[in-house]
Motif scaffolding. Structure first.
Motif, PDB file in Angstrom:
ATOM      1  N   UNK A  48      -9.281  15.200  -6.711  1.00 21.70           N
ATOM      2  CA  UNK A  48      -8.933  14.397  -7.887  1.00 21.70           C
ATOM      3  C   UNK A  48      -7.717  14.986  -8.602  1.00 21.70           C
ATOM      4  N   UNK A  49      -7.686  16.297  -8.765  1.00 25.11           N
ATOM      5  CA  UNK A  49      -6.533  16.949  -9.420  1.00 25.11           C
ATOM      6  C   UNK A  49      -5.269  16.753  -8.592  1.00 25.11           C
ATOM      7  N   UNK A  50      -5.395  16.827  -7.288  1.00 29.54           N
ATOM      8  CA  UNK A  50      -4.240  16.626  -6.404  1.00 29.54           C
ATOM      9  C   UNK A  50      -3.702  15.206  -6.547  1.00 29.54           C
ATOM     10  N   UNK A  51      -4.601  14.223  -6.612  1.00 27.95           N
ATOM     11  CA  UNK A  51      -4.169  12.837  -6.787  1.00 27.95           C
ATOM     12  C   UNK A  51      -3.472  12.644  -8.134  1.00 27.95           C
ATOM     13  N   UNK A  52      -4.006  13.266  -9.190  1.00 26.42           N
ATOM     14  CA  UNK A  52      -3.360  13.172 -10.499  1.00 26.42           C
ATOM     15  C   UNK A  52      -1.988  13.841 -10.491  1.00 26.42           C
ATOM     16  N   UNK A  53      -1.870  14.961  -9.806  1.00 34.20           N
ATOM     17  CA  UNK A  53      -0.577  15.633  -9.710  1.00 34.20           C
ATOM     18  C   UNK A  53       0.434  14.730  -8.998  1.00 34.20           C
ATOM     19  N   UNK A  54      -0.002  14.054  -7.952  1.00 31.44           N
ATOM     20  CA  UNK A  54       0.871  13.134  -7.235  1.00 31.44           C
ATOM     21  C   UNK A  54       1.270  11.959  -8.127  1.00 31.44           C
ATOM     22  N   UNK A  55       0.318  11.441  -8.915  1.00 29.90           N
ATOM     23  CA  UNK A  55       0.639  10.332  -9.820  1.00 29.90           C
ATOM     24  C   UNK A  55       1.666  10.764 -10.862  1.00 29.90           C
ATOM     25  N   UNK A  56       1.513  11.967 -11.404  1.00 29.56           N
ATOM     26  CA  UNK A  56       2.492  12.477 -12.375  1.00 29.56           C
ATOM     27  C   UNK A  56       3.861  12.613 -11.722  1.00 29.56           C
ATOM     28  N   UNK A  57       3.904  13.129 -10.510  1.00 33.91           N
ATOM     29  CA  UNK A  57       5.153  13.277  -9.773  1.00 33.91           C
ATOM     30  C   UNK A  57       5.845  11.920  -9.632  1.00 33.91           C
ATOM     31  N   UNK A 108      -0.206  22.196  -0.259  1.00 33.83           N
ATOM     32  CA  UNK A 108       0.124  23.339  -1.105  1.00 33.83           C
ATOM     33  C   UNK A 108      -1.081  23.848  -1.905  1.00 33.83           C
ATOM     34  N   UNK A 109      -1.936  22.930  -2.385  1.00 30.04           N
ATOM     35  CA  UNK A 109      -3.042  23.309  -3.267  1.00 30.04           C
ATOM     36  C   UNK A 109      -4.413  23.109  -2.617  1.00 30.04           C
ATOM     37  N   UNK A 110      -4.448  23.130  -1.308  1.00 35.29           N
ATOM     38  CA  UNK A 110      -5.646  22.810  -0.533  1.00 35.29           C
ATOM     39  C   UNK A 110      -6.931  23.469  -1.052  1.00 35.29           C
ATOM     40  N   UNK A 111      -6.929  24.750  -1.246  1.00 36.73           N
ATOM     41  CA  UNK A 111      -8.142  25.462  -1.647  1.00 36.73           C
ATOM     42  C   UNK A 111      -8.145  25.839  -3.132  1.00 36.73           C
ATOM     43  N   UNK A 112      -7.165  25.332  -3.880  1.00 38.34           N
ATOM     44  CA  UNK A 112      -7.026  25.715  -5.283  1.00 38.34           C
ATOM     45  C   UNK A 112      -7.435  24.590  -6.234  1.00 38.34           C
ATOM     46  N   UNK A 113      -7.115  23.352  -5.874  1.00 35.06           N
ATOM     47  CA  UNK A 113      -7.366  22.194  -6.742  1.00 35.06           C
ATOM     48  C   UNK A 113      -8.334  21.233  -6.063  1.00 35.06           C
ATOM     49  N   UNK A 114      -9.020  20.441  -6.888  1.00 36.97           N
ATOM     50  CA  UNK A 114      -9.883  19.400  -6.340  1.00 36.97           C
ATOM     51  C   UNK A 114      -9.022  18.238  -5.849  1.00 36.97           C
ATOM     52  N   UNK A 142       3.637   7.486  -1.546  1.00 35.82           N
ATOM     53  CA  UNK A 142       2.377   8.027  -2.065  1.00 35.82           C
ATOM     54  C   UNK A 142       1.759   8.992  -1.068  1.00 35.82           C
ATOM     55  N   UNK A 143       1.684   8.580   0.187  1.00 40.31           N
ATOM     56  CA  UNK A 143       1.069   9.423   1.213  1.00 40.31           C
ATOM     57  C   UNK A 143       1.823  10.731   1.375  1.00 40.31           C
ATOM     58  N   UNK A 144       3.136  10.670   1.399  1.00 37.96           N
ATOM     59  CA  UNK A 144       3.934  11.898   1.549  1.00 37.96           C
ATOM     60  C   UNK A 144       3.740  12.854   0.377  1.00 37.96           C
ATOM     61  N   UNK A 145       3.746  12.322  -0.828  1.00 37.95           N
ATOM     62  CA  UNK A 145       3.598  13.185  -2.006  1.00 37.95           C
ATOM     63  C   UNK A 145       2.197  13.782  -2.072  1.00 37.95           C
ATOM     64  N   UNK A 146       1.175  12.966  -1.838  1.00 36.77           N
ATOM     65  CA  UNK A 146      -0.192  13.493  -1.865  1.00 36.77           C
ATOM     66  C   UNK A 146      -0.370  14.526  -0.756  1.00 36.77           C
ATOM     67  N   UNK A 147       0.163  14.268   0.422  1.00 39.37           N
ATOM     68  CA  UNK A 147       0.077  15.249   1.518  1.00 39.37           C
ATOM     69  C   UNK A 147       0.735  16.570   1.136  1.00 39.37           C
ATOM     70  N   UNK A 148       1.887  16.480   0.474  1.00 39.29           N
ATOM     71  CA  UNK A 148       2.589  17.701   0.065  1.00 39.29           C
ATOM     72  C   UNK A 148       1.743  18.515  -0.903  1.00 39.29           C
ATOM     73  N   UNK A 149       1.181  17.853  -1.916  1.00 43.37           N
ATOM     74  CA  UNK A 149       0.339  18.568  -2.875  1.00 43.37           C
ATOM     75  C   UNK A 149      -0.947  19.065  -2.214  1.00 43.37           C
ATOM     76  N   UNK A 150      -1.535  18.269  -1.343  1.00 47.03           N
ATOM     77  CA  UNK A 150      -2.775  18.670  -0.674  1.00 47.03           C
ATOM     78  C   UNK A 150      -2.549  19.901   0.193  1.00 47.03           C
TER      79      UNK A 150
END
Length: 99
Positions: free
Chosen positions: A57-66, A49-55, A39-47
Motif C-alpha cells: 500500500x505504501x509503495x502504491x501511494x509513493x507511485x501515486x505521489x510520483x 527499491x523498497x521491497x522489504x521496507x515498505x508495505x 504506472x506499472x514502470x513506476x510501481x515496479x521501480x518503487x517495489x
C-alpha cells in the motif's frame, strides 16, 4: 445511448500485478495504454527499491505521489497565463499603431 456505446471499447489494462477491465473512448485508448505502462514502470521501480521496507500500500501511494508530482510540474510548465498577457499587450500595441 447506443451511439455512445459504439464509441467506447472494453480493454484490459495490466497495472503492476492487477488486471483491470475498463470501457474507454476509442480515441483515447492509446493514452490509457501509455498510462498503464507508466504506472506499472513506476510501481515496479518503487517495489524493487523498497521491497522489504515498505508495505505494498505504501509503495502504491509513493507511485501515486510520483505521478501526481510529474503531472503538477507539467501543468505548471504549460500555464498559458503569461503568454495570454503578452498576446494581449501585443494586440493593444498593434491596434494603437494601426489607428
Amino acid at each position: 445511448m447506443a451511439e455512445a456505446n459504439e464509441r467506447k471499447r472494453k480493454i484490459t489494462l495490466h497495472l503492476y500485478d492487477t488486471d483491470l477491465s475498463v470501457n474507454v473512448p476509442v480515441t483515447e485508448e492509446e493514452y490509457y495504454r501509455k498510462g498503464e505502462k507508466l504506472i506499472t514502470n513506476i510501481v515496479n521501480r518503487y517495489a524493487t527499491h523498497f521491497k522489504d521496507v515498505k508495505t505494498e500500500k505504501e509503495i502504491l501511494y509513493m507511485a501515486m505521489i510520483d505521478i501526481a508530482l510529474r503531472y503538477e510540474k507539467e501543468y505548471a510548465r504549460r500555464d498559458a497565463t503569461p503568454l495570454n498577457d503578452i498576446l494581449s499587450r501585443l494586440t493593444t500595441e498593434i491596434e494603437e499603431a494601426l489607428q
